[in-house]
Design an enzyme around this catalytic site. Structure first.
Site, mmCIF file in Angstrom:
data_model
loop_
_atom_site.group_PDB
_atom_site.id
_atom_site.type_symbol
_atom_site.label_atom_id
_atom_site.label_comp_id
_atom_site.label_asym_id
_atom_site.label_seq_id
_atom_site.Cartn_x
_atom_site.Cartn_y
_atom_site.Cartn_z
ATOM 1 N N ARG A 37 -17.401 -7.711 13.594
ATOM 2 C CA ARG A 37 -18.504 -7.280 14.433
ATOM 3 C C ARG A 37 -19.829 -7.518 13.716
ATOM 4 O O ARG A 37 -19.875 -7.593 12.495
ATOM 5 C CB ARG A 37 -18.364 -5.798 14.765
ATOM 6 C CG ARG A 37 -17.031 -5.436 15.407
ATOM 7 C CD ARG A 37 -16.972 -3.958 15.707
ATOM 8 N NE ARG A 37 -15.634 -3.559 16.115
ATOM 9 C CZ ARG A 37 -15.339 -2.359 16.616
ATOM 10 N NH1 ARG A 37 -16.288 -1.455 16.743
ATOM 11 N NH2 ARG A 37 -14.101 -2.070 16.965
ATOM 12 N N LEU A 65 -19.234 -9.592 20.341
ATOM 13 C CA LEU A 65 -18.305 -9.825 21.441
ATOM 14 C C LEU A 65 -18.783 -9.208 22.747
ATOM 15 O O LEU A 65 -18.213 -9.491 23.812
ATOM 16 C CB LEU A 65 -16.931 -9.270 21.090
ATOM 17 C CG LEU A 65 -16.010 -10.213 20.321
ATOM 18 C CD1 LEU A 65 -14.807 -9.460 19.789
ATOM 19 C CD2 LEU A 65 -15.571 -11.362 21.208
ATOM 20 N N LYS A 66 -19.820 -8.392 22.692
ATOM 21 C CA LYS A 66 -20.339 -7.794 23.919
ATOM 22 C C LYS A 66 -21.326 -8.726 24.632
ATOM 23 O O LYS A 66 -21.717 -8.462 25.778
ATOM 24 C CB LYS A 66 -21.004 -6.454 23.615
ATOM 25 C CG LYS A 66 -20.006 -5.397 23.133
ATOM 26 C CD LYS A 66 -20.672 -4.062 22.905
ATOM 27 C CE LYS A 66 -19.635 -3.023 22.458
ATOM 28 N NZ LYS A 66 -20.257 -1.691 22.207
ATOM 29 N N HIS A 130 -1.401 7.265 13.927
ATOM 30 C CA HIS A 130 -1.282 6.495 12.692
ATOM 31 C C HIS A 130 0.175 6.454 12.259
ATOM 32 O O HIS A 130 1.060 7.048 12.892
ATOM 33 C CB HIS A 130 -2.170 7.076 11.595
ATOM 34 C CG HIS A 130 -3.598 6.606 11.668
ATOM 35 N ND1 HIS A 130 -3.946 5.281 11.500
ATOM 36 C CD2 HIS A 130 -4.750 7.276 11.912
ATOM 37 C CE1 HIS A 130 -5.259 5.159 11.621
ATOM 38 N NE2 HIS A 130 -5.776 6.350 11.871
ATOM 39 N N ASP A 131 0.382 5.770 11.160
ATOM 40 C CA ASP A 131 1.720 5.503 10.629
ATOM 41 C C ASP A 131 2.648 6.712 10.699
ATOM 42 O O ASP A 131 3.785 6.626 11.169
ATOM 43 C CB ASP A 131 1.558 5.026 9.183
ATOM 44 C CG ASP A 131 2.862 4.621 8.524
ATOM 45 O OD1 ASP A 131 3.663 5.516 8.196
ATOM 46 O OD2 ASP A 131 3.070 3.417 8.307
ATOM 47 N N ASP A 160 3.191 0.951 9.010
ATOM 48 C CA ASP A 160 2.143 -0.066 9.110
ATOM 49 C C ASP A 160 2.586 -1.424 8.582
ATOM 50 O O ASP A 160 2.426 -2.446 9.248
ATOM 51 C CB ASP A 160 0.906 0.377 8.320
ATOM 52 C CG ASP A 160 0.086 1.421 9.052
ATOM 53 O OD1 ASP A 160 0.355 1.659 10.243
ATOM 54 O OD2 ASP A 160 -0.812 2.008 8.430
#
Length: 380
Positions: A37, A65-66, A130-131, A160
């Site tokens: 980004r 990307l926007k 999460h994991d 992960d």
């Protein structure tokens, strides 16, 4: 140049398993271009880029990307890629205008690799997690820990990186082979929950055969057996024993000066506590390194428990070059090893946007177009 030299992969910047998958492929020679980004994002633990080792061997372009120009730039990159790696929640890439339908329409041989915890579908697919959470619903977390204790968190290695990144890398490679044969790309949906469940295949077999108890710390490879466990030494360090097979177990006892006749039988579960107590008493009589001198390199299935700093200097790891220093930063070396096309570390992890100009030129975007994109703020 590596086994994957000539393969081009676009990786959408993310955390954990997706960048680790990209690192594995980049280590093997793939040209992995990370799309970052323009502005910083919360991607986990903040650290200087050179220590973000999951991004080694990659180049970085910073894209908005926007913006329509940014989206079109990424679509052009994907149009010239062999594969894409993305680790967003389901639907995010579609909302950005670079979902699999759009990308496969532009590049029919494209392999579109999707990395999520819950998968692209199912009632939990839109939930943050999460994991530890993915392990929780697969049976894996419940199975790890001491008898009578709570489940133990196995870092985030099992979910992960084991059930996630490795399965995505395998899926991408299989799909790339298929695309070369058929001319048709496809989507690879790598869910950590699916991967971890698959990792548990052997244990599901044991369970149904009556060879695996649901009680933690009561089975052969979960710390229940005294011949597959960790022991405290005289200097308050630890050693590991994995002498499952009878011949190795007898070798361990003999080298420690213990007689099998004075102990319960190895397969007598009722006697496991007595065996464990005896082994623990013995291991407390010497330091970790003294036990290493006596048992390491034998058929006793033994190793000292080392920390991350110590293991770098272990003679076996040193002899194999298991860790390497690159530009002053210690890295685990690329794995596995290839006899004809060795993997290596060629480039330090880049800062976001560090390679924008050079990478875009290499990916067939002209200098004039790059200047135009910069002028409207679509890239940095």
């Amino acid at each position: 140049m590596g086994a994957l030299a000539g393969i081009r992969i676009v990786e959408m910047a993310g955390i954990g398993p997706a960048p680790f998958c990209g690192m594995l492929l980049a280590d093997m020679g793939a040209d992995v271009l990370r799309v970052d980004r323009l502005a910083g994002a919360d991607l986990g633990i903040s650290m200087p880029p050179r220590f973000d080792l999951l991004n080694r061997n990659k180049r970085s372009v910073a894209v908005d990307l926007k913006s329509s120009e940014g989206r079109q730039t990424v679509l052009r990159l994907i149009g010239g890629a062999d594969a894409v790696i993305e680790g967003f929640r389901p639907g995010v890439m579609e909302r950005l205008g670079v979902g699999p339908d759009v990308c496969l329409a532009a590049n029919r041989k494209l392999v579109y690799g999707r990395m999520t915890g819950w998968g692209q579908s199912g009632p939990l697919s839109q939930s943050a997690a999460h994991d530890i959470n993915y392990l929780a619903i697969t049976g894996a977390l419940n199975a790890i820990g001491r008898a009578g204790g709570a489940p133990v968190i196995p870092l985030n290695l099992v979910g992960d990186f084991g059930g996630g990144a490795l399965y995505l890398a395998m899926g991408i490679m299989a799909a790339l082979l298929c695309a070369r044969t058929t001319g048709q790309g496809q989507v690879v949906d790598a869910a950590i929950t699916d991967g971890v469940a698959n990792l548990m295949t052997m244990h599901y077999g044991y369970r149904q055969a009556g060879e695996w108890s649901l009680g933690r710390g009561t089975n052969i490879t979960d710390g229940g057996a005294p011949f597959y466990d960790v022991y405290l030494t005289k200097d308050e360090r630890h050693v590991s024993v994995g002498a499952v097979e009878r011949k190795f177990y007898l070798d361990l006892l003999q080298r420690m000066g213990l007689a099998q006749a004075e102990l319960p039988a190895q397969d007598d579960r009722a006697g496991w506590a007595q065996i464990r107590d005896r082994l623990q008493d013995m291991f407390k009589t010497r330091t970790r390194d003294e036990w290493c001198s006596l048992l390491e390199g034998t058929d006793a299935c033994f190793a000292g428990v080392l920390d991350m700093d110590e293991c770098v200097h272990h003679p076996h790891n040193a002899a194999r070059g298991t860790h390497v220093e690159f530009q002053g930063v210690l890295n685990p070396a690329p794995a596995p090893r290839f006899s004809a096309t060795p993997s290596d570390i060629r480039k330090a992890p880049p800062a976001p946007g560090e390679d924008t100009d050079g990478a875009l030129l290499d990916w067939q975007i002209s200098a004039a177009e790059i200047a135009s994109l910069k002028a409207v703020g679509a890239i940095r």
